[in-house]
Scaffold this active site. Structure first.
Site, PDB file in Angstrom:
ATOM      1  N   ARG A  73      13.030  39.793  20.594  1.00 37.06           N
ATOM      2  CA  ARG A  73      14.051  39.129  19.766  1.00 37.06           C
ATOM      3  C   ARG A  73      15.342  38.951  20.561  1.00 37.06           C
ATOM      4  NH1 ARG A  73      13.645  36.125  15.588  1.00 37.06           N
ATOM      5  NH2 ARG A  73      12.311  37.627  14.497  1.00 37.06           N
ATOM      6  N   ARG A  99       5.106  32.716  23.698  1.00 35.84           N
ATOM      7  CA  ARG A  99       6.091  33.806  23.740  1.00 35.84           C
ATOM      8  C   ARG A  99       5.460  35.186  23.614  1.00 35.84           C
ATOM      9  NH1 ARG A  99       9.405  33.771  17.950  1.00 35.84           N
ATOM     10  NH2 ARG A  99       7.610  33.593  16.576  1.00 35.84           N
ATOM     11  N   HIS A 169      14.127  28.537  22.999  1.00 41.41           N
ATOM     12  CA  HIS A 169      14.769  29.021  21.758  1.00 41.41           C
ATOM     13  C   HIS A 169      15.917  29.978  22.103  1.00 41.41           C
ATOM     14  CE1 HIS A 169      15.106  31.081  17.913  1.00 41.41           C
ATOM     15  NE2 HIS A 169      14.014  30.548  17.405  1.00 41.41           N
ATOM     16  N   ASP A 213      19.795  26.556   9.495  1.00 41.03           N
ATOM     17  CA  ASP A 213      18.492  26.354  10.144  1.00 41.03           C
ATOM     18  C   ASP A 213      18.203  24.858  10.110  1.00 41.03           C
ATOM     19  OD1 ASP A 213      15.978  26.525  11.185  1.00 41.03           O
ATOM     20  OD2 ASP A 213      15.207  27.963   9.716  1.00 41.03           O
ATOM     21  N   GLU A 272      18.642  25.425  20.449  1.00 41.61           N
ATOM     22  CA  GLU A 272      17.291  25.361  21.001  1.00 41.61           C
ATOM     23  C   GLU A 272      16.980  23.944  21.482  1.00 41.61           C
ATOM     24  OE1 GLU A 272      14.698  27.006  17.950  1.00 41.61           O
ATOM     25  OE2 GLU A 272      16.385  28.118  17.137  1.00 41.61           O
TER      26      GLU A 272
END
Ligand code: BG6
Length: 300
Positions: A73, A99, A169, A213, A272
Protein backbone atom coordinates in the site's frame (compact mmCIF):
# COMPACT_ATOMS: atom_id res chain seq x y z
CA UNK A 1 17.16 -15.19 -6.85
CA UNK A 2 18.92 -14.84 -3.51
CA UNK A 3 20.17 -11.45 -2.32
CA UNK A 4 23.84 -12.45 -2.74
CA UNK A 5 23.23 -13.47 -6.31
CA UNK A 6 21.29 -10.26 -7.06
CA UNK A 7 24.19 -8.24 -5.69
CA UNK A 8 26.74 -10.24 -7.67
CA UNK A 9 24.84 -10.02 -10.95
CA UNK A 10 23.17 -6.62 -10.71
CA UNK A 11 24.81 -4.58 -7.93
CA UNK A 12 26.65 -1.45 -9.13
CA UNK A 13 28.87 0.53 -6.77
CA UNK A 14 27.53 4.08 -6.37
CA UNK A 15 24.17 3.08 -7.88
CA UNK A 16 22.33 0.01 -6.64
CA UNK A 17 22.52 -2.84 -4.17
CA UNK A 18 20.05 -5.45 -2.96
CA UNK A 19 18.72 -6.22 0.49
CA UNK A 20 16.09 -8.28 2.19
CA UNK A 21 13.23 -5.87 2.78
CA UNK A 22 10.15 -6.09 5.00
CA UNK A 23 8.39 -9.46 4.93
CA UNK A 24 11.61 -11.10 3.68
CA UNK A 25 10.92 -9.69 0.22
CA UNK A 26 13.90 -8.69 -1.94
CA UNK A 27 14.37 -5.01 -2.68
CA UNK A 28 16.74 -2.89 -4.73
CA UNK A 29 18.20 0.10 -2.92
CA UNK A 30 19.28 2.85 -5.29
CA UNK A 31 21.55 5.64 -4.10
CA UNK A 32 23.26 7.73 -6.74
CA UNK A 33 24.51 11.31 -7.12
CA UNK A 34 21.00 12.68 -7.51
CA UNK A 35 18.49 10.67 -5.52
CA UNK A 36 17.66 7.53 -3.61
CA UNK A 37 14.89 5.02 -4.24
CA UNK A 38 13.74 1.56 -3.24
CA UNK A 39 12.08 -0.99 -5.46
CA UNK A 40 10.58 -4.30 -4.33
CA UNK A 41 10.81 -7.11 -6.88
CA UNK A 42 7.38 -8.20 -5.62
CA UNK A 43 5.09 -6.22 -7.93
CA UNK A 44 8.10 -4.32 -9.40
CA UNK A 45 6.92 -1.84 -6.82
CA UNK A 46 8.74 1.46 -6.27
CA UNK A 47 8.22 2.16 -2.56
CA UNK A 48 10.35 5.27 -2.19
CA UNK A 49 11.88 8.05 -4.24
CA UNK A 50 13.72 10.98 -2.75
CA UNK A 51 15.90 13.41 -4.67
CA UNK A 52 18.79 14.46 -2.42
CA UNK A 53 17.78 17.44 -0.28
CA UNK A 54 14.06 16.75 -0.74
CA UNK A 55 11.41 15.16 1.51
CA UNK A 56 10.17 11.74 0.29
CA UNK A 57 8.07 12.17 -2.84
CA UNK A 58 6.07 8.96 -2.49
CA UNK A 59 3.66 8.13 0.31
CA UNK A 60 4.00 4.65 1.80
CA UNK A 61 1.64 3.20 4.39
CA UNK A 62 3.40 2.40 7.65
CA UNK A 63 1.03 -0.56 8.05
CA UNK A 64 1.46 -1.87 4.49
CA UNK A 65 1.42 -5.66 4.18
CA UNK A 66 4.49 -7.21 2.60
CA UNK A 67 3.19 -10.60 1.53
CA UNK A 68 3.33 -12.44 -1.76
CA UNK A 69 -0.47 -12.42 -2.19
CA UNK A 70 -0.87 -8.73 -1.38
CA UNK A 71 -0.08 -5.42 -3.02
CA UNK A 72 2.09 -3.02 -1.05
CA UNK A 73 0.00 0.00 0.00
CA UNK A 74 1.67 3.16 -1.26
CA UNK A 75 4.57 3.91 -3.60
CA UNK A 76 3.79 3.00 -7.21
CA UNK A 77 1.67 -0.14 -7.65
CA UNK A 78 1.73 -1.41 -11.25
CA UNK A 79 -1.88 -1.98 -12.27
CA UNK A 80 -2.21 -4.36 -15.23
CA UNK A 81 -3.85 -5.72 -17.44
CA UNK A 82 -7.10 -4.19 -16.24
CA UNK A 83 -7.88 -1.15 -14.12
CA UNK A 84 -10.36 -1.44 -11.22
CA UNK A 85 -12.72 -4.41 -11.10
CA UNK A 86 -12.39 -6.93 -13.97
CA UNK A 87 -14.85 -5.77 -16.66
CA UNK A 88 -16.71 -9.09 -16.86
CA UNK A 89 -15.74 -11.15 -13.85
CA UNK A 90 -15.88 -9.43 -10.46
CA UNK A 91 -14.34 -12.45 -8.74
CA UNK A 92 -10.99 -11.63 -10.37
CA UNK A 93 -8.63 -9.39 -8.42
CA UNK A 94 -9.21 -5.65 -8.53
CA UNK A 95 -6.54 -3.86 -10.61
CA UNK A 96 -5.18 -7.05 -12.25
CA UNK A 97 -2.28 -9.21 -11.14
CA UNK A 98 0.96 -7.36 -11.99
CA UNK A 99 1.14 -5.72 -8.57
CA UNK A 100 1.05 -9.09 -6.78
CA UNK A 101 3.34 -10.97 -9.18
CA UNK A 102 7.01 -11.78 -8.68
CA UNK A 103 8.93 -9.86 -11.33
CA UNK A 104 12.37 -10.74 -12.60
CA UNK A 105 15.12 -8.18 -12.62
CA UNK A 106 17.18 -8.57 -15.80
CA UNK A 107 19.29 -5.43 -16.12
CA UNK A 108 20.74 -2.57 -14.09
CA UNK A 109 22.74 0.30 -15.60
CA UNK A 110 24.60 3.26 -14.17
CA UNK A 111 24.00 5.90 -16.84
CA UNK A 112 26.83 8.33 -17.79
CA UNK A 113 24.89 11.28 -16.34
CA UNK A 114 24.69 9.62 -12.92
CA UNK A 115 21.14 8.22 -13.12
CA UNK A 116 20.42 4.58 -12.40
CA UNK A 117 18.17 2.38 -14.53
CA UNK A 118 16.55 -0.89 -13.51
CA UNK A 119 14.67 -3.15 -15.88
CA UNK A 120 12.25 -5.79 -14.69
CA UNK A 121 10.05 -8.20 -16.57
CA UNK A 122 7.00 -10.35 -16.08
CA UNK A 123 5.91 -13.09 -18.47
CA UNK A 124 2.74 -15.15 -18.47
CA UNK A 125 2.74 -18.23 -16.25
CA UNK A 126 0.20 -20.74 -14.97
CA UNK A 127 -1.16 -18.28 -12.40
CA UNK A 128 -1.53 -15.36 -14.82
CA UNK A 129 -3.15 -17.55 -17.51
CA UNK A 130 -5.93 -18.58 -15.14
CA UNK A 131 -6.75 -14.88 -14.68
CA UNK A 132 -6.00 -13.65 -18.19
CA UNK A 133 -5.72 -16.29 -20.95
CA UNK A 134 -2.96 -14.67 -23.01
CA UNK A 135 0.78 -14.98 -23.38
CA UNK A 136 2.51 -11.63 -22.83
CA UNK A 137 5.75 -9.90 -21.97
CA UNK A 138 5.65 -6.96 -19.64
CA UNK A 139 8.67 -4.77 -19.00
CA UNK A 140 9.08 -2.04 -16.41
CA UNK A 141 11.95 0.41 -16.77
CA UNK A 142 12.64 2.58 -13.76
CA UNK A 143 15.10 5.46 -14.10
CA UNK A 144 16.16 7.18 -10.90
CA UNK A 145 17.67 10.65 -11.17
CA UNK A 146 16.53 14.07 -9.98
CA UNK A 147 13.36 12.93 -11.75
CA UNK A 148 11.81 9.50 -11.53
CA UNK A 149 10.75 7.97 -14.81
CA UNK A 150 8.78 4.76 -14.95
CA UNK A 151 7.82 3.06 -18.21
CA UNK A 152 5.59 0.02 -18.55
CA UNK A 153 5.72 -1.76 -21.91
CA UNK A 154 3.15 -4.43 -22.74
CA UNK A 155 4.12 -6.76 -25.59
CA UNK A 156 1.48 -8.95 -27.11
CA UNK A 157 3.04 -12.36 -27.79
CA UNK A 158 -0.40 -13.91 -28.47
CA UNK A 159 -1.83 -14.81 -31.90
CA UNK A 160 -4.79 -12.52 -31.36
CA UNK A 161 -5.37 -8.87 -30.48
CA UNK A 162 -5.59 -8.24 -26.74
CA UNK A 163 -7.13 -5.37 -24.78
CA UNK A 164 -4.86 -3.76 -22.24
CA UNK A 165 -5.72 -1.38 -19.44
CA UNK A 166 -3.86 -0.46 -16.27
CA UNK A 167 -2.18 2.32 -14.38
CA UNK A 168 0.92 3.54 -12.65
CA UNK A 169 -0.98 4.12 -9.42
CA UNK A 170 1.35 6.61 -7.77
CA UNK A 171 0.78 7.70 -4.15
CA UNK A 172 2.27 11.14 -3.49
CA UNK A 173 3.44 12.33 -0.11
CA UNK A 174 1.93 15.72 0.75
CA UNK A 175 1.90 18.01 3.80
CA UNK A 176 -1.87 18.38 4.24
CA UNK A 177 -4.62 17.22 1.89
CA UNK A 178 -6.80 20.24 2.68
CA UNK A 179 -4.05 22.67 1.64
CA UNK A 180 -2.88 21.27 -1.69
CA UNK A 181 -4.17 22.06 -5.16
CA UNK A 182 -3.80 19.98 -8.30
CA UNK A 183 -3.59 21.81 -11.59
CA UNK A 184 -3.68 20.45 -15.12
CA UNK A 185 -7.20 19.02 -15.37
CA UNK A 186 -9.23 22.22 -15.73
CA UNK A 187 -11.96 21.83 -18.38
CA UNK A 188 -11.70 18.02 -18.47
CA UNK A 189 -14.64 15.70 -18.03
CA UNK A 190 -14.41 12.92 -15.50
CA UNK A 191 -16.29 9.83 -14.40
CA UNK A 192 -17.15 10.25 -10.75
CA UNK A 193 -16.65 6.72 -9.38
CA UNK A 194 -18.44 7.76 -6.17
CA UNK A 195 -21.56 8.96 -8.01
CA UNK A 196 -22.57 6.07 -10.31
CA UNK A 197 -19.84 7.03 -12.82
CA UNK A 198 -21.69 10.24 -13.72
CA UNK A 199 -19.77 12.44 -16.13
CA UNK A 200 -18.85 15.78 -14.56
CA UNK A 201 -16.78 18.74 -15.64
CA UNK A 202 -13.69 19.95 -13.80
CA UNK A 203 -13.74 23.66 -13.30
CA UNK A 204 -10.40 25.15 -12.25
CA UNK A 205 -7.83 23.40 -10.11
CA UNK A 206 -8.70 20.50 -7.79
CA UNK A 207 -8.98 20.99 -4.03
CA UNK A 208 -9.87 18.01 -1.85
CA UNK A 209 -12.12 18.10 1.22
CA UNK A 210 -13.93 14.76 0.88
CA UNK A 211 -13.44 11.30 -0.66
CA UNK A 212 -12.39 11.63 -4.30
CA UNK A 213 -12.26 8.83 -6.88
CA UNK A 214 -12.36 10.15 -10.42
CA UNK A 215 -11.30 9.03 -13.87
CA UNK A 216 -10.45 12.14 -15.87
CA UNK A 217 -10.82 11.80 -19.63
CA UNK A 218 -8.74 13.13 -22.54
CA UNK A 219 -5.97 14.20 -20.21
CA UNK A 220 -2.99 15.59 -22.05
CA UNK A 221 -1.39 18.09 -19.69
CA UNK A 222 1.10 17.69 -16.90
CA UNK A 223 -0.54 17.64 -13.44
CA UNK A 224 1.05 19.82 -10.78
CA UNK A 225 0.53 19.42 -7.04
CA UNK A 226 1.19 22.66 -5.18
CA UNK A 227 1.99 21.85 -1.57
CA UNK A 228 2.46 24.94 0.62
CA UNK A 229 3.26 22.90 3.74
CA UNK A 230 6.13 20.97 2.19
CA UNK A 231 6.98 24.08 0.15
CA UNK A 232 7.15 22.33 -3.16
CA UNK A 233 5.43 21.51 -6.39
CA UNK A 234 5.34 17.95 -7.70
CA UNK A 235 5.09 17.72 -11.47
CA UNK A 236 3.57 14.57 -12.91
CA UNK A 237 3.50 13.89 -16.63
CA UNK A 238 2.36 10.82 -18.50
CA UNK A 239 2.66 9.31 -21.97
CA UNK A 240 0.70 6.47 -23.55
CA UNK A 241 -2.21 7.54 -21.35
CA UNK A 242 -5.23 9.75 -21.92
CA UNK A 243 -6.97 9.02 -18.61
CA UNK A 244 -5.82 10.20 -15.20
CA UNK A 245 -7.20 8.94 -11.90
CA UNK A 246 -7.26 11.17 -8.83
CA UNK A 247 -7.91 9.29 -5.61
CA UNK A 248 -8.08 10.08 -1.92
CA UNK A 249 -10.02 7.67 0.34
CA UNK A 250 -10.80 10.28 3.03
CA UNK A 251 -11.97 9.22 6.50
CA UNK A 252 -14.38 6.26 6.20
CA UNK A 253 -12.56 4.39 3.46
CA UNK A 254 -9.21 4.85 5.23
CA UNK A 255 -10.76 3.16 8.26
CA UNK A 256 -12.10 0.30 6.13
CA UNK A 257 -8.72 -0.54 4.61
CA UNK A 258 -6.68 -2.81 6.90
CA UNK A 259 -3.33 -1.71 5.45
CA UNK A 260 -4.07 2.02 5.50
CA UNK A 261 -3.63 4.15 8.65
CA UNK A 262 -6.81 5.96 9.76
CA UNK A 263 -5.11 9.32 9.40
CA UNK A 264 -3.18 8.38 6.26
CA UNK A 265 -5.55 10.19 3.90
CA UNK A 266 -4.30 13.52 5.27
CA UNK A 267 -0.83 13.16 3.80
CA UNK A 268 -1.40 11.38 0.48
CA UNK A 269 -3.03 11.79 -2.88
CA UNK A 270 -2.88 9.46 -5.89
CA UNK A 271 -2.35 10.80 -9.39
CA UNK A 272 -2.43 7.77 -11.63
CA UNK A 273 -1.25 7.59 -15.24
CA UNK A 274 -4.10 5.39 -16.38
CA UNK A 275 -5.41 3.33 -19.27
CA UNK A 276 -9.10 2.96 -18.42
CA UNK A 277 -12.60 3.91 -19.66
CA UNK A 278 -12.20 4.93 -23.35
CA UNK A 279 -8.41 4.63 -23.09
CA UNK A 280 -8.02 0.85 -23.28
CA UNK A 281 -5.46 -0.26 -25.87
CA UNK A 282 -6.11 -2.93 -28.47
CA UNK A 283 -2.66 -4.35 -29.11
CA UNK A 284 -2.29 -6.59 -32.19
CA UNK A 285 -0.13 -9.75 -32.24
CA UNK A 286 3.52 -8.70 -32.07
CA UNK A 287 2.51 -5.16 -31.09
CA UNK A 288 3.29 -3.23 -27.93
CA UNK A 289 2.05 -0.34 -25.85
CA UNK A 290 4.05 1.81 -23.44
CA UNK A 291 2.53 3.69 -20.52
CA UNK A 292 4.87 6.01 -18.64
CA UNK A 293 4.96 8.57 -15.88
CA UNK A 294 7.65 11.13 -15.04
CA UNK A 295 7.81 12.80 -11.64
CA UNK A 296 9.85 15.81 -10.57
CA UNK A 297 9.79 18.29 -7.71
CA UNK A 298 10.48 21.98 -7.40
CA UNK A 299 10.98 24.10 -4.31
CA UNK A 300 8.50 26.98 -3.81
C1 BG6 B 1 -7.99 3.64 -7.35
C2 BG6 B 1 -9.44 3.36 -7.63
O1 BG6 B 1 -7.27 3.61 -8.55
O2 BG6 B 1 -7.47 2.64 -6.50
C3 BG6 B 1 -10.20 3.31 -6.31
O3 BG6 B 1 -9.97 4.35 -8.48
C4 BG6 B 1 -9.57 2.30 -5.37
O4 BG6 B 1 -11.55 2.97 -6.56
C5 BG6 B 1 -8.08 2.62 -5.22
O5 BG6 B 1 -10.20 2.37 -4.11
C6 BG6 B 1 -7.33 1.62 -4.34
O6 BG6 B 1 -7.53 0.34 -4.81
P1 BG6 B 1 -6.93 -0.90 -4.04
O7 BG6 B 1 -7.36 -2.12 -4.81
O8 BG6 B 1 -5.43 -0.73 -4.04
O9 BG6 B 1 -7.49 -0.84 -2.64
Amino acid sequence: MMINELNRKFGIEGHVSFQTGTGDLAKAVVTNQRASAEIYLHGAHVTSFQPHGSTPVLWLSDIAEYESEKAIRGGIPVIWPWFGPHPQDKTKPQHGFARVSEWELFDTTGLPDGRTRLRLQLKDNVATRTLWPHPFELELNITVGARLRIELTSRNTDQETVEIGGALHTYFNIGDITQITIEGLDGREYFDQLDSHRVKLQNGSISISEEVDRIYLDTVNECVITDPNLKRKIRVSAAGSRTTVIWNPWIDKSQRMADFPDEGYRTMVCIEATNAADDIYRVPPGGEHTLSQTISTEHI
